[in-house]
Design a protein around this motif. Structure first.
Motif, PDB file in Angstrom:
ATOM      1  N   ILE A  81       0.989  -1.338  -0.232  1.00 13.42           N
ATOM      2  CA  ILE A  81       0.008  -0.194  -0.246  1.00 13.42           C
ATOM      3  C   ILE A  81       0.812   1.170  -0.059  1.00 13.42           C
ATOM      4  O   ILE A  81       0.572   2.134  -0.731  1.00 13.42           O
ATOM      5  CB  ILE A  81      -1.080   0.083   1.182  1.00 13.42           C
ATOM      6  N   TYR A  82       1.769   1.319   0.846  1.00 12.24           N
ATOM      7  CA  TYR A  82       2.951   2.374   0.962  1.00 12.24           C
ATOM      8  C   TYR A  82       3.459   2.558  -0.438  1.00 12.24           C
ATOM      9  O   TYR A  82       3.721   3.759  -0.940  1.00 12.24           O
ATOM     10  CB  TYR A  82       4.043   2.257   1.917  1.00 12.24           C
TER      11      TYR A  82
ATOM     12  N   SER B  41      -9.881   2.714   3.567  1.00 13.31           N
ATOM     13  CA  SER B  41      -9.551   3.545   4.866  1.00 13.31           C
ATOM     14  C   SER B  41      -8.216   3.126   5.240  1.00 13.31           C
ATOM     15  O   SER B  41      -7.280   4.007   5.914  1.00 13.31           O
ATOM     16  CB  SER B  41     -10.682   3.259   5.909  1.00 13.31           C
ATOM     17  N   LEU B  42      -7.878   1.867   4.958  1.00 13.65           N
ATOM     18  CA  LEU B  42      -6.521   1.492   5.497  1.00 13.65           C
ATOM     19  C   LEU B  42      -5.308   2.547   4.686  1.00 13.65           C
ATOM     20  O   LEU B  42      -4.326   2.794   5.525  1.00 13.65           O
ATOM     21  CB  LEU B  42      -6.223   0.099   5.063  1.00 13.65           C
TER      22      LEU B  42
ATOM     23  N   LEU C 156      -1.438   6.735   5.153  1.00 14.56           N
ATOM     24  CA  LEU C 156      -0.926   7.752   4.607  1.00 14.56           C
ATOM     25  C   LEU C 156      -0.686   8.913   5.939  1.00 14.56           C
ATOM     26  O   LEU C 156       0.189   9.827   6.002  1.00 14.56           O
ATOM     27  CB  LEU C 156      -1.897   8.572   3.629  1.00 14.56           C
ATOM     28  N   GLN C 157      -1.563   8.782   6.682  1.00 13.77           N
ATOM     29  CA  GLN C 157      -1.410   9.738   7.893  1.00 13.77           C
ATOM     30  C   GLN C 157      -0.418   9.385   8.786  1.00 13.77           C
ATOM     31  O   GLN C 157       0.123  10.253   9.266  1.00 13.77           O
ATOM     32  CB  GLN C 157      -2.869   9.462   8.774  1.00 13.77           C
ATOM     33  N   VAL C 158       0.075   8.084   9.015  1.00 15.54           N
ATOM     34  CA  VAL C 158       0.998   7.588   9.595  1.00 15.54           C
ATOM     35  C   VAL C 158       2.294   8.227   9.177  1.00 15.54           C
ATOM     36  O   VAL C 158       3.259   8.589   9.811  1.00 15.54           O
ATOM     37  CB  VAL C 158       1.119   5.932   9.889  1.00 15.54           C
TER      38      VAL C 158
ATOM     39  N   ASP D 150      -3.501   3.736  15.350  1.00 18.59           N
ATOM     40  CA  ASP D 150      -2.989   4.536  13.954  1.00 18.59           C
ATOM     41  C   ASP D 150      -3.998   3.908  12.914  1.00 18.59           C
ATOM     42  O   ASP D 150      -4.037   4.542  11.939  1.00 18.59           O
ATOM     43  CB  ASP D 150      -1.692   4.149  13.776  1.00 18.59           C
ATOM     44  N   GLY D 151      -4.442   2.914  13.181  1.00 14.84           N
ATOM     45  CA  GLY D 151      -4.981   2.156  11.925  1.00 14.84           C
ATOM     46  C   GLY D 151      -3.968   1.740  10.915  1.00 14.84           C
ATOM     47  O   GLY D 151      -4.392   1.142   9.634  1.00 14.84           O
ATOM     48  N   ASP D 152      -2.876   1.264  11.507  1.00 17.03           N
ATOM     49  CA  ASP D 152      -1.643   0.786  10.536  1.00 17.03           C
ATOM     50  C   ASP D 152      -1.588  -0.731  10.640  1.00 17.03           C
ATOM     51  O   ASP D 152      -1.404  -1.231  11.711  1.00 17.03           O
ATOM     52  CB  ASP D 152      -0.575   1.362  11.050  1.00 17.03           C
TER      53      ASP D 152
END
Lengths: 838, 676
Positions: A572-573, A600-601, A606-608, B174-176
């Motif tokens: 995903i990254y 959403s994942l 992306l936020q992390v 975090d949802g990671d």
């Protein structure tokens, strides 16, 4: 044969298919394991034109199979080629003087890599190419190593410290050295210098310089040829000298002129020295065999022998293998030989056969094994069959014999005979075949586009046909006609459908659905057939393979969805970072937001990432999506890290603003409002009393405590009323602060100021905890009556405890005190109290 | 039952366990490969979070043997190394990678510094993110990036852990979901070693995701050596995600090991203790150390002295500590008694030297001496540890927080508990204690009244600082929603129903129980001993799958009623019931359905429908023992491990292998919510 144990066997594998070629005109690189030969004009030699032979032009590289059949011709238009050689998977690596190298497969496709700018500037003057990498010698006489053929970063080896190019040198591949890292040996002046990644060592040899320097196939021994023509064999660590042999005498006896052309190993224990027209095999004891050829030859060292390519033939020369020797040696009485004779006699209906079998009865099993082993070393199917027959014959006399070896050998020989056939032209021996593994042989066949044979071999051996099928499909796509633009979209689509169907059917019928479609789809994409690529990609089940191609095809959304479905966060990254680079920020955000809960994942990841690495992007992201809560948290997070009061206030204010825009978070907004007020108040405090340490950032509790400790109880009271601190908490805080200061007077005043909302037990406890026992006792009397006894005990005031018992008339408790108290003195006092009670 | 039989049976059970040391060997060997891939002496730079797990796999001498010259922590700031090779070993977290990039940049920019060769090993695999950041920082060309695949590490013979502390936070805050993917990879390795899981049962959305990944991945890998045959040693994998049971970690653990973790912290099996506790015994008379509970005041002062003393790390594993096996899973209330019993036994053993008259007898005694000294040392340590713990368990705050927990669990007078929590805040209780209680209140009562909740939040913010607002918001908004106002529309945790149906709270009122408590045998009765009356939900869920009798029935020792088909006839001779085969959630579908998240029950490939008689009953008759792997996604507590071990002891024919992403407790969980 001379008086020694050296028995050589020269098997002429093929009569060459090429027309007359003078090998001495060319630079030749041959692949091991019966692989192909690459030819390049030796520009330092003149060649005669017009003899009816199409000479290889200067810029051409030709590749021939071992039988002399042309496999590939390509032209090289870059600057001078320094060296070329074969990789383990039979691709030709070609290195030029600018440090650029290309790796060609047998279909003429290539990959290009470079040794880097430094190498380019210095220039490359020589190189050694081994199966899993290369070592290049730069113009500055330093060494660069490349591991593997994936375009890895070149690694500088230790500086050999030589001033002239070496007269001869070699690189021992990492898998054959003790350190498991590549080792380079350079002949410089009289000595040899060995170089690895760490250091360069002068071996202090005085008999150099050497004209030839070759390491044995297992990397343990080294063959060196001095200028005076002495062949010297030594272990690679130069500890053991094995052999010295004067080659001059051989040259004289063989009546050849010119110098030694090649020194090559024949297996690991014999060496072949070649001149124009003569090849001499030198055995381990210095005994030798001579072979004459018309014209010059090219010798290729193999792990179990040496291949000699001459103008007319391709020969395989080896020391006679032990099982063959023991069976066919005249007068041999080894069990294998007797069994072979017995079988022979049996076929001739002689009763002696039985006698033979009886005589070797105890060793019959080993005799069978020996025959099987011998069969594996034979080139001719006739002899293979005879030996296997002997084995079969012997086996029938055994009660228990595991036939696995026998069957496997039959299968292997069938495969070997097939690939040795001249139309294929791979003269591979059984030992090489097992050394390389059958699947490697299959991949070599596919690389030559011999798909049917490869497929048959893999089914015959029960191996997975994936690789073959994949290669076949790629070739199929490449060769199928690309529909021309004029024939219209529908035609191209039907063409795509047809090929896709063909491939999928073939895969399902043969590959048990286990084949990866992604590589094939990529191939289709590379040749410009996007439609076909998409179709094929649909059949791919592995996201990790699918996604990169989808990205190159600009199927962004699909790529992202597939990546998220795979659960592989790294994938995903990969997609996110790729898209972030390529798309305008707005489109990028929209893509993620429109994905909804399904993506959403991706959004969370992306936020992390952004929180750590790219906060501005995160702010934009939240802003564009109206995420006020997250924006507020982000602002607060930043405020926590700040030390400057003013900036902190600004950040908290920003957070407050975000929160106040959202009805649901009215409470939080109010809290942040309080926080801002507190920060300003604290700033003021710091300004008023700069000596009393930092206030900004403290909690309300700590601020109150700090104020009291620093004698600003008025300020503390102000905080209490302004921030509506509940009485209880305030009392605890003041209690703690005053106890910390050990200001017992103030504490007493405070305790008496009004009735304590928290009772007085906390006073006792806290004072006790801080070790102020005496002060603690004074508060016990104010506690709840029924707790007093226990508290007195805890304060170690047994007498008061006793008195308390008396007041409450609690005899049982008194008795218990008497039992648990620590010393007799107290016991006596308690007894007195008890007496007074009665 | 005589004590000797107990010890022998437990010994046999250990022999039945899966051999987890294979996993350690795997990790160790790949570490050696990693080190050897860089030639010559090297400087090793470790990220602090990987050093602990690494210590469980390899000792320093092994690193030295493979060319590690010096070791440094991965910390921001310049790095000076004397060797040419610098090897970084870290998790692919952005902050670490940035430090690496920074250090390399410093070396390049300073003209005087030595030339270095850099290698970065990422655990457990190379990540695009890391390479991207290296690229952005402009140093990607300078180093070689490779992977060190560190997966499960055996902590004890029945516990394997990935030792990844951040898992809970990453997944639920975090949802990671990286940790889920990595867990799937680790479980695949487990399958590669021991065979495929014949059945996979799970509860929770993330557990479901993990199982789906497990099902999907085998078809994706083309490795031929992956054995597709079902394991004959493992009968099922039970996956519980932490969201399913947030309750248990919120509570204070009361088993010995759990309490040590809560109070002192256990990190990668290491606990920091005063150095004096680790000194070898000097006093041959064990009686002196056997005093179990000194008066509170005295030891409190003793404690403050010891705090100043130098701390030392000590590995808390049964492998090196002979007494730990007996102690770790006891309720702390019984530890003192057990210790004094051990002390008496030791004394007896020491005294046996006096009885030794002949040389031969003396020789026997000397032979035992080493073991005795080991036990003596260990006894000293544990007595010391308990002495440290006792005063901590006597504080007001500790006791009232326990009381609030117990009341909340039995849903008794919730408003009173909430005001008690407020009092705790006023008293200045540690933030984590308070937050755990509020979360517990919210979970058990289906949300707190908005006004009360706001008041509590205000108190928290004022007491601990306004910068705790993100923590409160995270607690309220993350998928766990631990902080719900009672009027919120969010899905609520159906605590009361679950409590009743799964018998989470077991009353200890009956006199027989009290008597047994005195006899120190309370742990024989029910799981709930681990939390003095509360049976961990997670363990109950495992029971729903693997020990159905345990959930429904009265405690095993008392009667065999309701043990279902499995119990019939088998358990007579030693009071233990034979394990029944795994049949998924059968019988508990309703209550499991109440819990949040998906419920999964996947039968492995191969035989299609599970034959109900596969596994323990069909294979080898009465003596076969199978292992059930229980995987805690997001971490598990020591008390839960104690619970699982209790279950292992209850049934014949089934052992539990506890696998987890890492060890956790409520404090760590709260810290996770705090940081963004």
């Amino acid at each position: 044969m001379p008086n020694s144990d050296l028995f050589g066997r020269k098997h002429t594998a093929y009569e060459m298919l090429w027309k007359y070629m003078d090998l001495s005109d060319y630079i030749i690189a041959a692949a091991r394991y019966g692989g192909p030969l690459a030819f390049m004009r030796d520009s330092s030699r003149l060649i005669v034109l017009g003899r009816g032979v199409p000479a290889i032009s200067k810029s051409e590289i030709r590749i021939y199979s071992s039988v002399g059949e042309g496999l590939l011709v390509f032209t090289w238009e870059h600057c001078k080629i320094i060296r070329f050689g074969w990789t383990h998977d039979e691709r030709l690596a070609v290195l030029n003087e600018e440090g650029v190298y290309r790796i060609y497969d047998l279909q003429g496709d290539y990959e290009q890599f470079s040794l880097g700018n430094d190498a380019g500037e210095m220039g490359i003057i020589d190189a050694r190419i081994h199966e899993h990498g290369l070592v290049a010698l730069t113009g500055g006489l330093t060494l660069l190593e490349v591991k593997g053929w994936e375009g890895g970063k070149p690694l500088a080896l230790a500086n050999p410290g030589i001033s002239e190019p070496p007269t001869a040198w070699t690189a021992i591949p990492p898998d054959q050295t003790i350190s498991r890292h590549v080792e380079v040996l350079l002949s410089s002046e009289a000595t040899i210098i060995s170089v690895d990644t760490l250091e360069s060592t002068d071996q202090r040899i005085s008999r150099g310089p050497f004209t030839h320097l070759t390491a044995s196939p297992n990397g343990k021994m080294l063959a060196l040829l001095t200028f005076s023509g002495v062949l010297w064999v030594v272990s690679t660590d130069f500890q053991q000298s094995r052999l010295e042999f004067d080659t001059n005498s051989q040259a004289v006896e063989g009546a050849v002129e010119g110098g030694v052309r090649q020194v090559e190993w024949c297996g690991n224990d014999a060496i072949l020295v070649t001149w124009d027209g003569l090849a001499v095999l030198v055995g381990p004891l210095g005994d030798c065999l001579r072979y004459f050829y018309p014209g010059s030859v090219h010798a290729v060292s193999e792990i179990d022998g040496v291949r000699i390519v001459s103008t007319g033939t391709c020969d395989f020369l080896e020391k006679v293998p032990a099982p063959i020797f023991s069976i066919f040696k005249p007068g041999s009485t080894s069990p294998g030989a007797v069994l072979y004779d017995a079988c022979d006699l049996y076929e001739r209906r002689s009763p002696k056969s039985d006698e033979h079998i009886r005589s070797i009865r105890p060793e019959l099993a080993s005799a069978v094994d020996e025959c099987i082993d011998a069969a594996s070393r034979e080139w001719d199917p006739y002899w293979q069959r005879r030996l296997l027959n002997a084995a079969k014959f012997g086996r029938s006399f055994l009660d228990l014999y595991n036939p696995v070896d026998f069957v496997a050998m039959g299968q292997a020989l069938k495969v070997l005979n097939a690939v040795r056939f001249y139309t294929v032209g791979i003269p591979i021996t059984y030992i090489q075949y097992t050394h390389q593994s059958p699947s490697h042989l299959i991949s070599r066949l596919t690389a030559r586009a011999l798909h049917l044979l490869a497929l048959r071999v893999s089914t015959h051996l029960g191996l997975k046909p994936d690789a073959v099928l994949k290669h076949w499909a790629c070739a199929k796509i490449a060769r199928s006609k690309v529909p021309t633009a004029s024939s219209g979209a529908s035609a191209s689509e039907s063409g795509d459908n047809e090929i896709c169907k063909l491939i999928v059917e073939k895969f399902n019928s043969l590959g048990r659905g286990d084949v990866s479609y992604a590589d094939i789809a990529k191939r289709a994409w590379d040749v410009g057939r996007a439609g076909l690529a998409t179709q094929l990609l649909d059949h791919e089940s592995r996201a990790a393979d699918q996604v990169p191609l989808l990205l190159t095809m600009k199927e962004d959304k699909l790529a992202l969805t597939k990546a998220v479905d795979s659960g592989d966060t790294d994938l995903i990254y990969h997609v996110l970072l790729h898209l972030h680079k390529r798309l305008p920020l707005g489109n990028f955000f929209r893509l993620i937001e429109e994905g909804g809960p399904r993506l959403s994942l991706a959004s969370r990841l992306l936020q992390v990432y952004a929180r750590e690495q790219n906060r501005d992007m995160l702010r934009d992201f939240y802003y564009s999506d109206d995420r006020r809560l997250e924006s507020a948290i982000l602002a607060l997070d930043e405020a926590t890290g700040m030390t400057d009061g003013g900036a902190k206030v600004t950040s908290v204010k920003a957070a407050q603003k975000f929160l106040s825009e959202d009805k649901e978070h009215a409470f939080e907004a109010k809290m942040m409002d309080e926080s801002v007020r507190l920060l300003t108040f604290q700033q003021q405090l710091e300004k008023d009393a700069p000596t009393l340490g930092p206030f900004v950032g403290l909690s309300i509790n700590d601020t109150i405590k700090n104020c009291i400790v620093n004698g600003m109880s008025r300020k503390a009271d102000k905080i209490k009323s302004d921030w509506k601190v509940p009485d209880k908490r305030f009392w605890y805080l003041k209690l703690q602060a005053l106890t910390d200061m050990a200001d017992f007077e103030a504490l007493d005043v405070f305790a008496k100021s009004k009735r304590s909302p928290i009772g007085y037990e906390p006073f006792v406890r806290l004072l006790l905890e801080k070790g102020h026992q005496r002060e603690a006792i004074s508060y016990v009397a104010r506690c709840d009556a029924n707790r007093r006894i226990d508290l007195y005990v805890e304060c170690d005031d047994w007498r008061s405890a006793g008195k308390e018992c008396k007041e409450r008339n609690n005899k049982a408790r008194l008795e218990e005190l008497r039992r648990t108290c620590p010393n007799t003195l107290i016991v006596r006092e308690l007894d007195q109290i008890a007496a007074s009670m009665a | 039952m005589p004590a000797s039989t107990i010890t022998t049976t437990t010994h046999d059970d250990r022999a039945d366990m899966l051999d987890t040391s294979l996993l350690k060997e795997l990790a160790r060997r790949s570490l050696i490969d990693v080190l050897n891939s860089v030639n010559g002496p090297k400087t090793l730079v470790l990220d602090p979070s990987i050093a602990g797990p690494l210590g469980l796999v390899a000792e320093v001498s092994l690193l030295k043997d493979h060319g590690v010259d010096k070791m440094f922590w991965l910390e921001s700031g310049p790095l000076t190394a004397s060797t040419v090779n610098i090897v970084y070993l870290c998790r692919p977290l952005i902050k670490y990678v940035k430090i690496v990039a920074d250090q390399i940049k410093r070396h390049i920019q300073s003209p005087t510094s030595q030339r270095h060769t850099y290698t970065l090993f990422l655990v457990p695999r190379v990540s695009t993110l890391a390479t991207r950041i290296l690229e952005e920082e402009g140093v990607l060309g300078e180093l070689t990036v490779a992977a060190y695949n560190l997966q499960f590490i055996p902590l004890e013979e029945d516990v394997i852990s990935m030792e990844y502390e951040g898992a809970f936070k990453e997944i639920w805050v975090d949802g990671d979901e990286t940790a889920i993917y990595d867990s799937a990879q680790a479980l695949l390795t487990l399958q590669r070693v021991y065979g495929m899981f014949p059945r996979m049962v799970g509860q929770g959305d993330k557990a479901a995701r993990l199982i789906r990944l497990l099902k999907k991945v085998p078809s994706q890998t083309h490795t031929p050596q992956l054995s597709q045959t079902s394991s004959d040693k493992i009968d099922a994998l039970i996956v519980l995600d932490r969201q399913t049971d947030l309750l248990t970690p919120l509570l204070t653990q009361l088993t010995y090991e759990g309490l040590v973790d809560e109070m002192l912290g256990i990190k990668n099996t290491n606990v920091e203790v005063p150095a004096s506790l680790l000194a070898p015994p000097t006093n041959p008379d064990p009686g002196a150390t056997a005093s179990s509970s000194p008066s509170a005041g005295a030891s409190a002062t003793g404690l403050s002295k010891e705090v100043k003393e130098k701390k030392k790390k000590h590995p808390l594993t049964a492998g090196t500590d002979p007494l730990l096996r007996e102690l770790r899973d006891l309720n702390f209330a019984h530890v003192g008694r057990k210790l004094s019993k051990i002390a008496r036994r030791l004394e007896e053993d020491y005294k046996s030297r006096l009885k030794a008259k002949t040389v031969a007898q003396l020789k026997v005694f000397v032979g035992k001496l080493g073991g005795l000294q080991g036990e003596h040392q260990s006894l000293k340590l544990h007595t010391g540890l308990s002495e440290l713990l006792v005063p901590l368990t006597r504080t007001d705050i500790f006791n009232s927080s326990l009381e609030i927990q117990q009341n909340l669990l039995s849903s008794y007078d919730i408003p009173a508990q909430l005001s008690a929590i407020e009092d705790l805040i006023a008293q200045g209780a540690p933030q984590n204690t308070v937050m755990r209680l509020i979360c517990l209140a919210s979970l058990t009562s289906g949300g707190i009244k908005p006004k009360v909740l706001e008041n509590l939040k205000r108190e928290v913010l004022q007491s601990y600082g306004y910068d705790r607002l993100p923590l409160l918001l995270n607690l309220g908004s993350s998928p766990c929603s631990l902080f719900t106002p009672s009027n919120s529309p969010a899905l609520k945790f159906p605590y009361t129903q679950v409590r009743k149906q799964l018998r989470l709270v077991v009353e200890e009122s009956d006199p027989v129980a009290a008597a047994e408590v005195d006899a120190g045998r309370a742990e024989d009765r029910d799981l709930s001993y681990t939390y003095s009356g509360y049976a961990p939900l997670s363990c109950r869920l495992v029971q729903c799958v693997a020990q159905k009798g345990g959930v429904l029935a009265l405690p095993v020792g008392k009667s065999g009623v309701g043990n279902g088909d499995a119990g019939a006839g088998a358990g007579a001779e030693d009071g233990r019931v034979r394990a029944h085969p795994i049949m998924g959630w059968k019988g508990f579908e309703d209550v499991v359905g109440l819990l949040p998240g998906e419920t999964v029950d996947e039968v492995g490939d191969g035989d299609g429908e599970p034959s109900p008689i596969r596994g323990s009953l069909s294979l080898g008759g009465t003596h076969a023992t199978t292992t059930t792997v229980v995987f805690f996604l997001g971490g598990c507590t020591f008390s839960e491990i104690a619970g699982m071990r209790w279950m292992s002891r209850q049934t014949k024919g089934r052992r539990y292998l506890i696998a987890t992403t890492g060890m956790m407790n409520g404090n760590g969980m709260m810290d996770g919510f705090r940081g963004t």
